[in-house]
Design an enzyme around this catalytic site. Structure first.
Site, mmCIF file in Angstrom:
data_model
loop_
_atom_site.group_PDB
_atom_site.id
_atom_site.type_symbol
_atom_site.label_atom_id
_atom_site.label_comp_id
_atom_site.label_asym_id
_atom_site.label_seq_id
_atom_site.Cartn_x
_atom_site.Cartn_y
_atom_site.Cartn_z
ATOM 1 N N ARG A 1 21.050 18.263 -39.906
ATOM 2 C CA ARG A 1 21.303 19.229 -41.025
ATOM 3 C C ARG A 1 21.223 20.714 -41.096
ATOM 4 N NH1 ARG A 1 15.966 17.859 -43.502
ATOM 5 N NH2 ARG A 1 15.095 20.590 -43.738
ATOM 6 N N ASP B 1 23.968 17.269 -45.557
ATOM 7 C CA ASP B 1 23.054 17.421 -46.577
ATOM 8 C C ASP B 1 23.497 15.922 -46.537
ATOM 9 O OD1 ASP B 1 21.218 17.034 -48.367
ATOM 10 O OD2 ASP B 1 21.997 18.329 -49.409
ATOM 11 N N HIS C 1 14.852 1.499 -25.840
ATOM 12 C CA HIS C 1 15.702 2.227 -24.228
ATOM 13 C C HIS C 1 15.662 1.696 -22.894
ATOM 14 C CE1 HIS C 1 12.318 4.780 -23.751
ATOM 15 N NE2 HIS C 1 12.452 5.477 -23.083
ATOM 16 N N GLU D 1 0.807 6.704 -19.175
ATOM 17 C CA GLU D 1 1.788 7.663 -19.307
ATOM 18 C C GLU D 1 0.858 8.684 -18.959
ATOM 19 O OE1 GLU D 1 5.451 7.985 -22.394
ATOM 20 O OE2 GLU D 1 3.481 7.004 -23.490
ATOM 21 N N ASP E 1 4.051 2.673 -31.401
ATOM 22 C CA ASP E 1 5.204 3.619 -30.499
ATOM 23 C C ASP E 1 5.840 2.932 -29.309
ATOM 24 O OD1 ASP E 1 6.306 5.813 -30.245
ATOM 25 O OD2 ASP E 1 4.983 6.609 -28.548
ATOM 26 N N HIS F 1 9.000 -1.293 -26.719
ATOM 27 C CA HIS F 1 9.148 -1.559 -24.843
ATOM 28 C C HIS F 1 8.176 -2.616 -24.330
ATOM 29 C CE1 HIS F 1 11.031 1.805 -26.403
ATOM 30 N NE2 HIS F 1 9.861 2.701 -25.820
ATOM 31 N N LYS G 1 -1.749 7.300 -23.362
ATOM 32 C CA LYS G 1 -1.439 8.580 -23.305
ATOM 33 C C LYS G 1 -2.202 9.370 -22.710
ATOM 34 C CE LYS G 1 2.694 9.054 -25.833
ATOM 35 N NZ LYS G 1 3.590 8.815 -25.495
#
Ligand code: BG6
Length: 482
Positions: free
Chosen positions: A47, A90, A175, A213, A232, A237, A331
């Site tokens: 942006r 934009d 990923h 993690e 998440d 994954h 986490k």
């Protein structure tokens, strides 16, 4: 470099965190190793307004910060930066896309787009690309998560993308599939004779998958609090790891064969019962000796979002009948670790029992990170004259991939995925039917959370999660591989 290689790459979110930490360093590494064609132009967009020169400066600063020292080569850095240009966008106006198309220039040699954007901008972005001529048959598009927040919203996104790009030009990124050890899982299973005959309910007692993690919110407050650990990490994954662990042997190593087998597993996942799921949220504690705050304090607002989830999953087919897949991720846990543990069954009869020989069933640990190894725990006899019984002990048969391939360069997942996108190789990308099967299963879990008021249990930062996560496995007479 294969023939279908694009001559330009358009990078959305080019000034963002992912671009700075992962995408630009990956592209630089591909450039340094001459894996992308010399003429490949890289156009960044986001942006904010910047000139080409300012963007190159930003890219240089990111590379200075995130490239490993042995990767820094001033001459190559100079030629890499020359590939880069920038156009502000934009996304809510068609003029914005016309200007972008002008900047991208001639795409007759093929264009690859890497799109990561806020969910609400997917539709206008696809429309803009399409109207400005940036979606023709020579253009392929890589999509970074989040792709929706449930099955319904993911369908809206997939429909929008599908209206402009055919499925063979859509590259949905997970990923984890770009990680070397994740691909090694397929090699371990299908390039070796010894595992596959036992890789089923006759040979295996259960499977555990952990992605823990030590980091907390990491400045992603809004996104993470709206998302939570289930969406998440598990929706993408972890389920991809389940699919690769549980799938039937594909006929070939190609995009269709592999994805056909993965989707069968994802569709065979049994809905999870309320007593088979644990939600947790980290409270204050210590990670690696450093005191850290709890989630609510990190966030600065009260929240019921889970930062930990543990599930007992089942793949309902012949191969896996009665074999639980225990999954957990969180986490601020005790360690950073991604691993798949395959717990084999006990031998049918212990011939050493009368001589006090105690056996433990074999356990295969496939460690994806931070170390990369495959370790098989086998029973061995302790050297002794055995007058007081035969002493048996578990010893590891160790295959350290880090050592075995010490000289090979370790590449980050995005290096491979970007190269595959640029070259049009789809094997390590997720197909629409896989994503939808993943969402269907995850949506049902979230519905149970709501219907059954599944409570979010607190766990101290730096631990292995709430006690209920340990109990989930312990009540079946099993234990996590901690
Ligand atoms: C991302 C999640 O997809 O994966 C992050 O959004 C998580 O929350 C990350 O930290 C973990 O990836 P890796 O490669 O560090 O295990």
């Amino acid at each position: 470099m294969n023939d279908g290689s694009s001559s330009a790459l358009l990078l959305f979110g080019a000034t963002g965190d992912l671009a700075r930490r992962m995408l630009l360093p990956s592209l630089y590494a591909l450039h340094e190793d001459e894996l992308i064609r010399p003429g490949l132009r890289i156009v960044g967009t986001a942006r904010s307004e910047h000139s080409d020169e300012e963007f190159r400066e930003m890219a240089k600063a990111a590379l200075d910060e995130f490239l490993p020292a042995d990767r820094k080569d001033d001459a190559k850095l100079g030629t890499f930066l020359k590939r880069l240009s920038y156009q502000a966008l934009d996304a809510s106006t068609i003029e914005g896309f016309d200007d972008l198309a002008k900047k991208v220039g001639d795409t007759s040699g093929g264009l690859s787009i890497f799109l990561s954007t806020a969910p609400f901008l997917f539709e206008p972005t696809i429309k803009g690309l399409s109207q400005s001529g940036l979606a023709h048959p020579g253009v392929r598009i890589g999509l970074e998560k989040p792709l929706g927040e449930d099955l319904e919203s993911s369908r809206v996104i997939n429909d929008a993308v599908g209206s402009a790009f055919s499925e063979d030009r859509i590259f949905r990124i997970d990923h984890y599939l770009g990680k070397e050890t994740v691909q090694n899982l397929m090699v371990l299973r299908f390039a070796n004779m010894m595992f596959e005959p036992l890789w089923n309910a006759h040979g295996i007692d259960h499977v555990q998958i952990t992605i823990s993690e030590t980091v907390g919110l990491e400045g992603r407050k809004g996104f993470y609090d709206d998302t939570g650990a289930l969406r998440d990490m598990v929706q993408n994954h972890m389920l991809q790891l389940v699919a690769l662990t549980a799938m039937e042997p594909p006929a070939d190593y190609d995009a269709t064969s592999i994805r056909d087998e993965k989707v069968k597993v994802l569709r065979a996942l049994r809905p999870v019962g309320a007593d088979e799921m644990v939600r947790g949220q980290y409270a204050k504690g210590a990670v690696g000796g450093t005191a850290v705050k709890g989630y609510v304090e990190d966030l600065g607002a009260p929240s019921e979002t889970e930062t930990f989830v543990a599930l007992k999953a089942h793949v309902d087919n012949w191969r896996w009948q009665g074999v639980p897949f225990y999954l957990r991720t969180g986490k601020r846990m005790a360690e950073r670790r991604s691993e798949i543990v395959v717990q084999f069954k006990e031998v049918p009869h212990n011939i050493f029992a009368q001589r006090q020989g105690k056996l433990r069933a074999n356990r295969l640990v496939i460690r994806l990170q931070p170390e990369e190894y495959v370790r098989l725990q086998v029973m061995a006899k302790e050297p002794s004259l055995d007058r007081e019984g035969i002493l048996l002990r578990e010893v590891p048969l160790d295959l350290s991939l880090t050592q075995a391939f010490a000289k090979a360069r370790r590449r980050i997942a995005y290096e491979r995925l970007l190269l595959d996108l640029i070259e049009g190789e789809q094997t390590l990308f997720v197909r629409r039917d896989e994503v939808e099967a993943q969402w269907r299963w995850v949506d049902a879990i979230r519905k149970t959370w709501r219907d059954d008021d599944v409570e979010v249990k607190s766990y101290p930062a730096g631990s292995w999660g709430p006690n209920a996560g340990i109990a989930l496995v312990a009540r079946d007479g099993r234990s996590w591989n901690d």
